[in-house]
Scaffold this motif. Structure first.
Motif, PDB file in Angstrom:
ATOM      1  N   ARG A  67       0.822  -1.218   0.000  1.00  0.00           N
ATOM      2  CA  ARG A  67       0.000   0.000   0.000  1.00  0.00           C
ATOM      3  C   ARG A  67       0.855   1.267   0.000  1.00  0.00           C
ATOM      4  NH1 ARG A  67      -5.228   0.335   0.395  1.00  0.00           N
ATOM      5  NH2 ARG A  67      -6.503  -1.507   0.776  1.00  0.00           N
ATOM      6  N   SER A  68       1.920   1.277   0.795  1.00  0.00           N
ATOM      7  CA  SER A  68       2.736   2.487   0.897  1.00  0.00           C
ATOM      8  C   SER A  68       3.586   2.727  -0.346  1.00  0.00           C
ATOM      9  CB  SER A  68       3.635   2.407   2.130  1.00  0.00           C
ATOM     10  OG  SER A  68       4.516   1.302   2.045  1.00  0.00           O
ATOM     11  N   ASN A  69       3.733   1.702  -1.183  1.00  0.00           N
ATOM     12  CA  ASN A  69       4.530   1.851  -2.412  1.00  0.00           C
ATOM     13  C   ASN A  69       3.654   1.774  -3.661  1.00  0.00           C
ATOM     14  OD1 ASN A  69       7.520   1.891  -1.566  1.00  0.00           O
ATOM     15  ND2 ASN A  69       6.717   0.152  -0.414  1.00  0.00           N
ATOM     16  N   ALA A  70       2.372   2.046  -3.497  1.00  0.00           N
ATOM     17  CA  ALA A  70       1.439   1.944  -4.622  1.00  0.00           C
ATOM     18  C   ALA A  70       1.841   2.853  -5.785  1.00  0.00           C
ATOM     19  CB  ALA A  70       0.028   2.292  -4.156  1.00  0.00           C
TER      20      ALA A  70
ATOM     21  N   ALA B  29       9.623 -13.501   6.673  1.00  0.00           N
ATOM     22  CA  ALA B  29       9.296 -13.249   5.267  1.00  0.00           C
ATOM     23  C   ALA B  29       7.941 -13.858   4.905  1.00  0.00           C
ATOM     24  CB  ALA B  29      10.389 -13.820   4.367  1.00  0.00           C
ATOM     25  N   GLY B  30       7.720 -15.100   5.328  1.00  0.00           N
ATOM     26  CA  GLY B  30       6.451 -15.756   5.026  1.00  0.00           C
ATOM     27  C   GLY B  30       5.268 -15.037   5.636  1.00  0.00           C
ATOM     28  N   VAL B  31       5.396 -14.698   6.918  1.00  0.00           N
ATOM     29  CA  VAL B  31       4.318 -13.975   7.599  1.00  0.00           C
ATOM     30  C   VAL B  31       4.145 -12.584   6.993  1.00  0.00           C
ATOM     31  CG1 VAL B  31       3.603 -12.955   9.798  1.00  0.00           C
ATOM     32  CG2 VAL B  31       4.589 -15.254   9.757  1.00  0.00           C
ATOM     33  N   GLY B  32       5.271 -11.919   6.681  1.00  0.00           N
ATOM     34  CA  GLY B  32       5.213 -10.582   6.089  1.00  0.00           C
ATOM     35  C   GLY B  32       4.529 -10.578   4.736  1.00  0.00           C
ATOM     36  N   LEU B  33       4.807 -11.566   3.910  1.00  0.00           N
ATOM     37  CA  LEU B  33       4.162 -11.671   2.603  1.00  0.00           C
ATOM     38  C   LEU B  33       2.650 -11.855   2.746  1.00  0.00           C
ATOM     39  CD1 LEU B  33       6.788 -13.991   0.876  1.00  0.00           C
ATOM     40  CD2 LEU B  33       6.148 -11.716   0.063  1.00  0.00           C
ATOM     41  N   LEU B  34       2.251 -12.713   3.678  1.00  0.00           N
ATOM     42  CA  LEU B  34       0.821 -12.958   3.896  1.00  0.00           C
ATOM     43  C   LEU B  34       0.126 -11.713   4.441  1.00  0.00           C
ATOM     44  CD1 LEU B  34       1.043 -16.550   5.432  1.00  0.00           C
ATOM     45  CD2 LEU B  34       0.184 -15.938   3.165  1.00  0.00           C
ATOM     46  N   LEU B  35       0.786 -10.997   5.346  1.00  0.00           N
ATOM     47  CA  LEU B  35       0.196  -9.783   5.906  1.00  0.00           C
ATOM     48  C   LEU B  35       0.071  -8.688   4.849  1.00  0.00           C
ATOM     49  CD1 LEU B  35       1.939  -9.542   9.412  1.00  0.00           C
ATOM     50  CD2 LEU B  35      -0.446 -10.107   8.944  1.00  0.00           C
ATOM     51  N   SER B  36       1.081  -8.572   4.000  1.00  0.00           N
ATOM     52  CA  SER B  36       1.042  -7.541   2.955  1.00  0.00           C
ATOM     53  C   SER B  36      -0.098  -7.790   1.979  1.00  0.00           C
ATOM     54  CB  SER B  36       2.376  -7.481   2.212  1.00  0.00           C
ATOM     55  OG  SER B  36       2.603  -8.662   1.459  1.00  0.00           O
ATOM     56  N   ILE B  37      -0.339  -9.064   1.666  1.00  0.00           N
ATOM     57  CA  ILE B  37      -1.465  -9.411   0.782  1.00  0.00           C
ATOM     58  C   ILE B  37      -2.785  -9.057   1.457  1.00  0.00           C
ATOM     59  CG2 ILE B  37      -2.701 -11.305  -0.347  1.00  0.00           C
ATOM     60  CD1 ILE B  37      -0.014 -12.816  -0.357  1.00  0.00           C
ATOM     61  N   SER B  38      -2.923  -9.529   2.698  1.00  0.00           N
ATOM     62  CA  SER B  38      -4.175  -9.336   3.420  1.00  0.00           C
ATOM     63  C   SER B  38      -4.516  -7.860   3.573  1.00  0.00           C
ATOM     64  CB  SER B  38      -4.081 -10.006   4.800  1.00  0.00           C
ATOM     65  OG  SER B  38      -5.276  -9.857   5.520  1.00  0.00           O
ATOM     66  N   ASN B  39      -3.475  -7.025   3.809  1.00  0.00           N
ATOM     67  CA  ASN B  39      -3.722  -5.606   4.034  1.00  0.00           C
ATOM     68  C   ASN B  39      -4.173  -4.886   2.764  1.00  0.00           C
ATOM     69  OD1 ASN B  39      -3.741  -3.399   5.900  1.00  0.00           O
ATOM     70  ND2 ASN B  39      -1.897  -2.616   4.907  1.00  0.00           N
TER      71      ASN B  39
ATOM     72  N   PHE C  38      -6.284  -6.238   0.512  1.00  0.00           N
ATOM     73  CA  PHE C  38      -7.683  -6.583   0.273  1.00  0.00           C
ATOM     74  C   PHE C  38      -8.580  -6.407   1.503  1.00  0.00           C
ATOM     75  CE2 PHE C  38      -5.065  -9.184  -2.605  1.00  0.00           C
ATOM     76  CZ  PHE C  38      -5.573  -8.768  -3.821  1.00  0.00           C
ATOM     77  N   PHE C  39      -7.955  -6.352   2.685  1.00  0.00           N
ATOM     78  CA  PHE C  39      -8.743  -6.319   3.931  1.00  0.00           C
ATOM     79  C   PHE C  39      -8.077  -5.343   4.896  1.00  0.00           C
ATOM     80  CE2 PHE C  39      -9.985  -8.575   8.024  1.00  0.00           C
ATOM     81  CZ  PHE C  39     -11.297  -8.126   8.001  1.00  0.00           C
ATOM     82  N   GLU C  40      -8.606  -4.141   4.987  1.00  0.00           N
ATOM     83  CA  GLU C  40      -7.944  -3.067   5.715  1.00  0.00           C
ATOM     84  C   GLU C  40      -7.941  -3.248   7.229  1.00  0.00           C
ATOM     85  OE1 GLU C  40      -9.010   0.854   4.554  1.00  0.00           O
ATOM     86  OE2 GLU C  40      -8.902   0.427   2.405  1.00  0.00           O
TER      87      GLU C  40
ATOM     88  N   ARG D  92      -3.745  -9.061  -8.859  1.00  0.00           N
ATOM     89  CA  ARG D  92      -4.976  -8.308  -8.615  1.00  0.00           C
ATOM     90  C   ARG D  92      -4.726  -7.016  -7.847  1.00  0.00           C
ATOM     91  NH1 ARG D  92      -8.711 -12.000  -5.370  1.00  0.00           N
ATOM     92  NH2 ARG D  92     -10.065 -10.172  -5.603  1.00  0.00           N
ATOM     93  N   PHE D  93      -3.482  -6.743  -7.472  1.00  0.00           N
ATOM     94  CA  PHE D  93      -3.188  -5.553  -6.668  1.00  0.00           C
ATOM     95  C   PHE D  93      -3.675  -4.267  -7.322  1.00  0.00           C
ATOM     96  CE2 PHE D  93       0.665  -7.527  -4.260  1.00  0.00           C
ATOM     97  CZ  PHE D  93      -0.225  -8.218  -3.457  1.00  0.00           C
ATOM     98  N   MET D  94      -3.397  -4.130  -8.608  1.00  0.00           N
ATOM     99  CA  MET D  94      -3.705  -2.873  -9.290  1.00  0.00           C
ATOM    100  C   MET D  94      -5.198  -2.590  -9.382  1.00  0.00           C
ATOM    101  SD  MET D  94      -0.839  -1.636  -9.595  1.00  0.00           S
ATOM    102  CE  MET D  94      -1.539  -0.144 -10.265  1.00  0.00           C
ATOM    103  N   TYR D  95      -6.011  -3.633  -9.212  1.00  0.00           N
ATOM    104  CA  TYR D  95      -7.456  -3.441  -9.264  1.00  0.00           C
ATOM    105  C   TYR D  95      -8.000  -2.941  -7.910  1.00  0.00           C
ATOM    106  CZ  TYR D  95      -7.074  -6.239 -13.507  1.00  0.00           C
ATOM    107  OH  TYR D  95      -6.712  -6.700 -14.741  1.00  0.00           O
ATOM    108  N   VAL D  96      -7.151  -3.045  -6.885  1.00  0.00           N
ATOM    109  CA  VAL D  96      -7.593  -2.678  -5.528  1.00  0.00           C
ATOM    110  C   VAL D  96      -6.931  -1.420  -5.030  1.00  0.00           C
ATOM    111  CG1 VAL D  96      -7.778  -3.492  -3.152  1.00  0.00           C
ATOM    112  CG2 VAL D  96      -7.956  -5.130  -5.030  1.00  0.00           C
ATOM    113  N   LEU D  97      -5.649  -1.243  -5.349  1.00  0.00           N
ATOM    114  CA  LEU D  97      -4.898  -0.095  -4.846  1.00  0.00           C
ATOM    115  C   LEU D  97      -5.421   1.228  -5.430  1.00  0.00           C
ATOM    116  CD1 LEU D  97      -1.281  -1.565  -4.988  1.00  0.00           C
ATOM    117  CD2 LEU D  97      -2.656  -1.156  -2.957  1.00  0.00           C
TER     118      LEU D  97
END
Length: 250
Positions: A81-84, A146-156, A158-160, A245-250
């Protein structure tokens, strides 16, 4: 590897931005955790009457692993999100934002080792060769983060509400890891359950090589390494699917 220069520059930018107006600059990376450890050690050793000698080293050693994991996770949460604006303009692999955070936190961890070693000398805690085993322990910590960070970055993306849930989860996991206390104080059946979280044994591993001056348990290490690697692969696979799908949400 092809984007290593971008990662290096990102680390430099983040560090400079963090301490831009500070007189002490990077020294805060060493002083801030030191002050917190002194306060917590004073509370638990003198008020709560902990039986552990040199409690500040006992606490500081395990906190190194946890701080890396928690800080990396919270920073990765906002990595996309911060690097959109960059993602929209530059065709760059989105995983480099996660990589720069993880690498930057390694720098912070190394800086935190300085006050820890000073404290150990100050309280008469022996500094032995076992501390050289830290890089081996750091590998699964990085993989799990890294694994947890990747999952959190995805979740954030799509789900604020992810940030609020993650803060609660980190707070709960902190007390479920042997940081303020020794793992041996817990019942065996509870230890077995809590060790399913790789950070439980990794915090103990950091304490083994720094505070107890002994080699960490190999079977626990291999379990943590395998578990961390699985979480990392799952996080990476999920990220590869979600980034389309990031660009469709950001």
């Amino acid at each position: 590897w092809n984007y290593r220069e971008f990662i290096i520059r990102s680390i430099e930018r983040d560090l400079k931005k963090r301490y831009k107006r500070s007189k002490l600059g990077y020294a805060w990376s060493m002083l801030s955790p030191l002050f917190m450890m002194i306060i917590m050690a004073t509370i638990f050793q003198h008020i709560m009457k902990s039986s552990e000698p040199n409690y500040i080293v006992f606490l500081f050693s395990a906190s190194l692993a946890w701080t890396y994991f928690e800080t990396s996770g919270k920073l990765c949460l906002h990595a996309i999100r911060s690097n959109a604006s960059i993602i929209e303009k530059v065709p760059i692999p989105k995983t480099v934002f996660i990589s720069s955070i993880l690498a930057g936190q390694v720098v912070e961890l190394v800086l935190c080792l300085v006050p820890l070693l000073v404290v150990m000398l100050g309280v008469g805690q022996p500094i032995t060769w076992h501390i050289l085993l830290l890089p081996l322990l750091l590998v699964p910590v990085i993989l799990f983060s890294a694994g947890v960070g990747l999952l959190l970055s995805i979740s954030n993306v799509f789900f604020e509400d992810t940030e609020h849930l993650a803060n609660l989860a980190f707070r709960a996991l902190y007390f479920l890891c042997p940081i303020l206390y020794a793992a041996a104080l817990l019942p065996e059946n509870l230890q077995t359950l809590l060790r399913l979280n790789p950070m439980f044994s990794l915090c103990e591993g950091f304490r083994d090589v720094i505070y107890r001056a002994q080699v960490f348990d190999l079977s626990s290490y291999l379990f943590c390494f395998f578990g961390s690697f699985v979480i990392f692969v799952l996080g990476l696979l999920a990220f590869r699917v979600a980034e389309k799908r990031f660009m469709y949400v950001l």
